[in-house]
Each structure stands twice: as C-alpha cells, then as structure tokens.
Design an enzyme around this catalytic site. Structure first.
Site, PDB file in Angstrom:
ATOM      1  N   ASP A  61       0.877  -1.163   0.000  1.00  0.00           N
ATOM      2  CA  ASP A  61       0.000   0.000   0.000  1.00  0.00           C
ATOM      3  C   ASP A  61       0.914   1.212   0.000  1.00  0.00           C
ATOM      4  O   ASP A  61       1.581   1.511   1.003  1.00  0.00           O
ATOM      5  CB  ASP A  61      -0.897  -0.010   1.239  1.00  0.00           C
ATOM      6  CG  ASP A  61      -1.883   1.166   1.262  1.00  0.00           C
ATOM      7  OD1 ASP A  61      -1.680   2.137   0.504  1.00  0.00           O
ATOM      8  OD2 ASP A  61      -2.847   1.121   2.054  1.00  0.00           O
ATOM      9  N   ASN A  88       3.007   5.004 -10.858  1.00  0.00           N
ATOM     10  CA  ASN A  88       1.800   4.867 -11.662  1.00  0.00           C
ATOM     11  C   ASN A  88       0.527   4.715 -10.825  1.00  0.00           C
ATOM     12  O   ASN A  88      -0.551   5.099 -11.255  1.00  0.00           O
ATOM     13  CB  ASN A  88       1.938   3.659 -12.588  1.00  0.00           C
ATOM     14  CG  ASN A  88       0.628   3.263 -13.222  1.00  0.00           C
ATOM     15  OD1 ASN A  88       0.117   3.914 -14.139  1.00  0.00           O
ATOM     16  ND2 ASN A  88       0.015   2.190 -12.719  1.00  0.00           N
ATOM     17  N   TYR A 154      -8.810  14.791  -7.735  1.00  0.00           N
ATOM     18  CA  TYR A 154      -7.844  14.034  -8.540  1.00  0.00           C
ATOM     19  C   TYR A 154      -7.088  14.976  -9.477  1.00  0.00           C
ATOM     20  O   TYR A 154      -5.850  14.918  -9.569  1.00  0.00           O
ATOM     21  CB  TYR A 154      -8.582  12.967  -9.330  1.00  0.00           C
ATOM     22  CG  TYR A 154      -7.756  12.231 -10.352  1.00  0.00           C
ATOM     23  CD1 TYR A 154      -6.914  11.183  -9.980  1.00  0.00           C
ATOM     24  CD2 TYR A 154      -7.840  12.558 -11.708  1.00  0.00           C
ATOM     25  CE1 TYR A 154      -6.174  10.496 -10.927  1.00  0.00           C
ATOM     26  CE2 TYR A 154      -7.104  11.871 -12.659  1.00  0.00           C
ATOM     27  CZ  TYR A 154      -6.264  10.845 -12.267  1.00  0.00           C
ATOM     28  OH  TYR A 154      -5.532  10.175 -13.212  1.00  0.00           O
ATOM     29  N   GLY A 155      -7.821  15.843 -10.176  1.00  0.00           N
ATOM     30  CA  GLY A 155      -7.167  16.785 -11.079  1.00  0.00           C
ATOM     31  C   GLY A 155      -6.216  17.705 -10.341  1.00  0.00           C
ATOM     32  O   GLY A 155      -5.107  17.990 -10.808  1.00  0.00           O
ATOM     33  N   ALA A 156      -6.632  18.174  -9.171  1.00  0.00           N
ATOM     34  CA  ALA A 156      -5.768  19.042  -8.377  1.00  0.00           C
ATOM     35  C   ALA A 156      -4.509  18.303  -7.934  1.00  0.00           C
ATOM     36  O   ALA A 156      -3.402  18.856  -7.938  1.00  0.00           O
ATOM     37  CB  ALA A 156      -6.532  19.568  -7.167  1.00  0.00           C
ATOM     38  N   ALA A 157      -4.669  17.031  -7.547  1.00  0.00           N
ATOM     39  CA  ALA A 157      -3.512  16.235  -7.133  1.00  0.00           C
ATOM     40  C   ALA A 157      -2.548  16.022  -8.290  1.00  0.00           C
ATOM     41  O   ALA A 157      -1.316  16.081  -8.109  1.00  0.00           O
ATOM     42  CB  ALA A 157      -3.977  14.890  -6.576  1.00  0.00           C
ATOM     43  N   LYS A 158      -3.078  15.780  -9.484  1.00  0.00           N
ATOM     44  CA  LYS A 158      -2.202  15.574 -10.637  1.00  0.00           C
ATOM     45  C   LYS A 158      -1.489  16.863 -11.036  1.00  0.00           C
ATOM     46  O   LYS A 158      -0.327  16.835 -11.469  1.00  0.00           O
ATOM     47  CB  LYS A 158      -3.016  15.023 -11.809  1.00  0.00           C
ATOM     48  CG  LYS A 158      -3.477  13.583 -11.613  1.00  0.00           C
ATOM     49  CD  LYS A 158      -2.324  12.622 -11.411  1.00  0.00           C
ATOM     50  CE  LYS A 158      -2.772  11.160 -11.441  1.00  0.00           C
ATOM     51  NZ  LYS A 158      -1.644  10.241 -11.217  1.00  0.00           N
TER      52      LYS A 158
END
Length: 274
Positions: A61, A88, A154-158
């Site tokens: 994990d 990934n 998710y977009g903010a993290a990427k």
C-alpha cells in the site's frame, strides 16, 4: 549504430504495475530487457509477462510509510539496486466536489500526490548512493491541466504532481532525473466504467485528434524512453501523451464555414468593408 532502448540489467519498480496502464508500463520495461518489480495491494488478475519473462510482484500500500520502506528494502536486498521508479498507482471514482466528504478528498490527494512523493523519497535514497544514479517517472494526467468535473480532487492532485516533478528534478539532480507523463484517456479493462459501452468508448476516441484513446502500451513505450539513456538530458519535463489533446468545444458549436478567418487567431475583429 541504431538507436534503441536497452535497459538490460536495470531494475525498475512500477507502482500499480499489475493491471491497466501499469501493466502496459511493466510490459514495455520487460521488452526493453529490464527486471521489473511491480507492486499493488493485490496481485494481477492475469499474469503480466512478455516473451517468457514475467514481472516480480510485491504487495504494498503505497500510502503506508512502513510498507513503502519495506518494499524498497526488499528490492535492494534481492537485486542490489534500483535504477528506475514509475509512480503509476492512483486514480479516483466519480464524485462531485460539493457532494464528496472532506475525508474522500483527503484520500484522493493522499493516493495521487502524497503517496508518489513517499515512494519517490524512498527510491531517491537508494539512487543517490548508486554511481549511475537513477530516474523517477510520475504518471500524471490531462485532468491536472484542464477542468476535471467529477474528479476535482484528482485533477488538483495531478497538477500538484507535475509541480512536484519540477521541484524534485532540481533538488535531486544531478544523480536522479525526474519527469512526468501527462496522460489522456486510455482504453483499459475499466474503460466501460468511465465511458459506458463500447460505442461510448469509441465515441470518446473520436474526439481525440489521433482518432482513438491511448493503449497501455503507448504509455509504456513513452515511460521506457524517458527512463533510457536516450533521454539522459531530459529532467523536470512533462511529456504529453494524449493523442493531440481534446478538440476545443467551440469548434463543435461554431456555425462558421471551415477555413474562414478566426478573429481569435488574428488578434483583431473583422469588419465589413463599406
């Protein structure tokens, strides 16, 4: 001499490397001759192998500091080195930002930004001690570079991952190169969960300039290139792997004739001559 990607003798860790995009990345490194260790919380549903060679699977994990440390220790104890890391593992279910809980958002950012940093830190400690250093590749997303409704965290993290990539490339040079792949829609075994039936998958593919979604091996080959000596002078970079991107919505809405002048491109408005 012909240019080729030769990673024979190299050891690569691919997080989430047992299915989907990760499996495509793992297979590309196998094809290049590398020893591939893939981690995930559960093993592959279908063996990840190529030409009689298979990945080595280790459970992990990547959000767990102790588990990540044990993973890197296991790799170095078994192989004596770690040359490349492909961060990934990640993803997010659909959830509107207003409806999702604070804990949900925190978990998404943890998996897609903080966990890759955690694994990168552990890998860097090994790579800095190796005469030839190493490289780290972060798998990012177009969601970090345009609106991402339904997957806002998710977009903010990427987006954060791409910023992180640039910073680590400076901090960890010259021993370790750090780059990211900005990936668009990919056709995997889970595509129909995101895009509907096959007609939906095909329809989304037609919105991409190259006429189809990426395949996992498309992403894998780009990852192998950035890890190879062919990219020895590439660091702090983001490689767009999105088939040309997304056609702007105004093109579909416009009633202008194809080929007519566009004021947006000329920098001034058109006027009728009297």
């Amino acid at each position: 001499m012909a240019l080729e990607i030769d990673l024979l003798g190299r050891v690569v860790l691919v997080t989430g490397g047992v299915r989907g995009v990760g499996a495509g990345v793992s297979k590309a490194f196998l094809a290049a001759g590398a020893t591939v260790v893939a981690c995930a919380r559960r093993p592959a549903d279908v063996p990840v192998e190529l030409d009689g060679r298979a990945i080595e699977y280790l459970p992990c994990d990547v959000r767990d500091t102790d588990a990540v440390r044990a993973l890197i220790d296991a790799i170095t104890e078994r192989h004596g080195r770690l040359d490349h890391l492909v961060n990934n593992a990640g993803g997010a279910p659909f959830a509107l930002a207003a409806d999702a809980s604070a804990n949900f958002h925190a978990k998404i950012v943890e998996l897609n930004l903080l966990a890759p940093l955690l694994v990168a830190q552990a890998a860097n400690m090994v790579m800095q001690q190796q005469p030839e250093g190493g490289s780290i590749l972060n798998v990012s997303s177009v969601s970090g570079h345009r609106p991402s409704p339904g997957t806002a965290a998710y977009g903010a993290a990427k987006a954060g991952m791409d910023s992180l990539t640039a910073s680590l490339a400076v901090e960890w040079a010259p021993k370790v190169r750090v780059n990211s792949l900005v990936v668009g829609p990919v056709d995997t075994e889970l595509s129909q969960l995101h895009y509907g039936d096959q007609d939906g998958v095909d329809a989304v593919g037609r919105t991409i300039p190259l006429g189809r979604m990426a395949r996992p091996d498309d992403i894998g080959r780009c990852a192998a290139f950035l890890a190879s000596s062919l990219a020895a002078y590439v660091s702090g970079a983001t490689l767009l792997v999105h088939g040309g991107g997304e056609r702007p919505a105004f093109l579909a809405a416009s009633t202008a004739a194809v080929g007519s002048s566009n004021p947006e491109h000329t920098g001034h408005t058109t006027r009728t001559q009297a």
